[in-house]
Design an enzyme around this catalytic site. Structure first.
Site, PDB file in Angstrom:
ATOM      1  N   TYR A 130      -2.911   4.617 -12.375  1.00 25.53           N
ATOM      2  CA  TYR A 130      -3.911   4.800 -11.329  1.00 25.53           C
ATOM      3  C   TYR A 130      -5.220   5.380 -11.832  1.00 25.53           C
ATOM      4  O   TYR A 130      -5.007   6.386 -12.662  1.00 25.53           O
ATOM      5  CB  TYR A 130      -3.343   5.464 -10.130  1.00 25.53           C
ATOM      6  CG  TYR A 130      -4.424   6.009  -9.142  1.00 25.53           C
ATOM      7  CD1 TYR A 130      -4.807   5.178  -8.019  1.00 25.53           C
ATOM      8  CD2 TYR A 130      -5.337   7.028  -9.572  1.00 25.53           C
ATOM      9  CE1 TYR A 130      -5.939   5.345  -7.302  1.00 25.53           C
ATOM     10  CE2 TYR A 130      -6.732   7.105  -8.576  1.00 25.53           C
ATOM     11  CZ  TYR A 130      -6.555   6.557  -7.375  1.00 25.53           C
ATOM     12  OH  TYR A 130      -7.872   6.465  -6.500  1.00 25.53           O
ATOM     13  N   GLU A 179     -12.224   2.775  -7.682  1.00 25.90           N
ATOM     14  CA  GLU A 179     -10.815   2.768  -7.869  1.00 25.90           C
ATOM     15  C   GLU A 179     -10.249   1.673  -8.555  1.00 25.90           C
ATOM     16  O   GLU A 179     -10.646   0.470  -8.115  1.00 25.90           O
ATOM     17  CB  GLU A 179     -10.125   3.102  -6.275  1.00 25.90           C
ATOM     18  CG  GLU A 179      -8.703   3.378  -6.661  1.00 25.90           C
ATOM     19  CD  GLU A 179      -8.041   3.559  -5.039  1.00 25.90           C
ATOM     20  OE1 GLU A 179      -7.870   4.523  -4.934  1.00 25.90           O
ATOM     21  OE2 GLU A 179      -7.836   2.350  -4.689  1.00 25.90           O
TER      22      GLU A 179
END
Length: 374
Positions: free
Chosen positions: A102, A190
């Site tokens: 991530y 993101e």
């Protein structure tokens, strides 16, 4: 805030040197066929909607061959996911995954600075991971005047525990993501998941980009005509700020701070917000009626919780708008009201005369909304 579709985020990724797997945007089953044939048959078909949790809602499917891709595209297009109509799809090549990571950047309003969030565990709800396993998430505050420093890049990449080759790729991706974030006035940029492939490459498999709508006047490339059937699109058409969530309690407030606090209180009392809608200051009867009607007709909302602090906004105007919406919709849904301030007594009188009994405190009203939604 303006959310970008996944394909728009992917295009930004490419522009900033962040590797993505091959993909095609399609708007018909026939286009999906051509895309799947070009991408090798086994593909992933992904609905392009601006709602969270599309994968769990059936908006992301693996197609084992061209015919299955066509079938999935036919089912997804023009369907609705969490109230938003699917007008386009992304068909991507299927990418084998060794490990998911991530990487994201947000604006931290308390620190008034960008914060880079990194984890060696991708494909998860990063907020939940930060709560349950805080040691698995690294947050790095960046001085906006100095930018992302080399030592911060080294610290973040070291935390992700990558070999030398991947570490060099990850450093380039992080720098690209930070440039993308700053140069496009983002509130969020993101990559989740950022994956390691069997041939030891990093590839971004999904994008989530939110642009500050106060900067849209200089981001013409992101403007688009208001469209769609979802709550957020409809709210924008009516001039409201609204955000779709996953629960069953619709929240109306006046002012972003009060609306967010109301949402927190509902969660604290065991409820789950379905959405929140800010009617702003000085909302008239007509404005409140439109807002209430929007949430009362929402298919997932069981209870509408209205929390109003009357300053410029008059409680009697709010009450008349709520009563009008409640009577016209007639959907049998419950409504909980807490209001205080200008013309409070008159507003409460109007509600009570029409069978709506306001509560005096936000805590009490939030608890009642949570109870009624169960």
């Amino acid at each position: 805030m303006m959310k970008l579709y996944e394909f728009e985020g992917r295009e930004l990724f490419r522009r900033y040197g962040i590797p993505v797997n091959n993909y095609v945007v399609v708007r018909s089953a026939e286009e999906a066929r051509r895309a799947a044939e070009a991408l090798g048959g086994r593909t992933v078909v992904k609905a392009q909607v601006l709602v969270a949790g599309r994968g769990k809602a059936g908006g992301v499917k693996v197609a084992e061959n061209v015919e299955e891709a066509v079938m999935l595209a036919g089912k997804m297009l023009r369907s609705e996911i969490k109230g938003e109509r699917v007008e386009s799809l992304v068909v991507t090549e299927y990418t084998e995954v060794v490990k998911e990571l991530y990487l994201g950047i947000i604006v931290d309003r308390f620190k008034r600075a960008p914060v880079v969030i990194a984890s060696a565990e991708g494909g998860v709800e990063i907020e939940e991971l930060a709560r349950t396993s805080p040691g698995h998430v690294l947050k790095t505050e960046v001085n906006p005047l100095l930018g992302l420093a080399d030592y911060q890049v080294r610290k973040i990449i070291s935390f992700m525990k990558l070999d030398q080759k991947l570490a060099q790729q990850a450093a380039a991706i992080l720098r690209g993501l930070y440039r993308l974030f700053v140069e496009n006035d983002c509130e969020l940029a993101e990559i989740n998941p950022l994956v390691i492939t069997p041939d030891n490459r990093l590839v971004a498999l999904d994008s989530k980009i939110i642009v500050d709508d106060n900067a849209l006047f200089r981001r013409g490339e992101f403007s688009r005509p208001e469209s769609g059937t979802g709550l957020e699109a409809e709210a924008r058409r009516l001039g409201f700020a609204a955000v779709e969530l996953d629960g069953d309690i619709g929240i109306i407030g006046n002012g972003a701070g009060l609306t967010m606090a109301t949402m927190d209180m509902v969660k604290l009392k065991g409820g789950s917000p379905a959405n929140f809608l800010d009617v702003g200051g000085g909302a008239s009867e007509d404005v409140v009626e439109k807002a209430a009607r929007l949430l009362l007709t929402h298919p997932r909302v069981k209870v509408v919780f209205v929390n109003i602090l009357g300053g410029i906004t008059r409680c009697d105007e709010v009450a008349r708008g709520l009563v009008s919406a409640y009577k016209s919709v007639g959907a049998g849904k419950k409504i909980v009201v807490r209001m205080m301030g200008t013309n409070e007594e008159e507003g409460k009188r109007i509600l009570i005369e029409n069978g709506i009994y306001p509560l005096d405190s936000m805590e009490e009203a939030a608890a009642k909304a949570a109870e009624l939604a169960r």
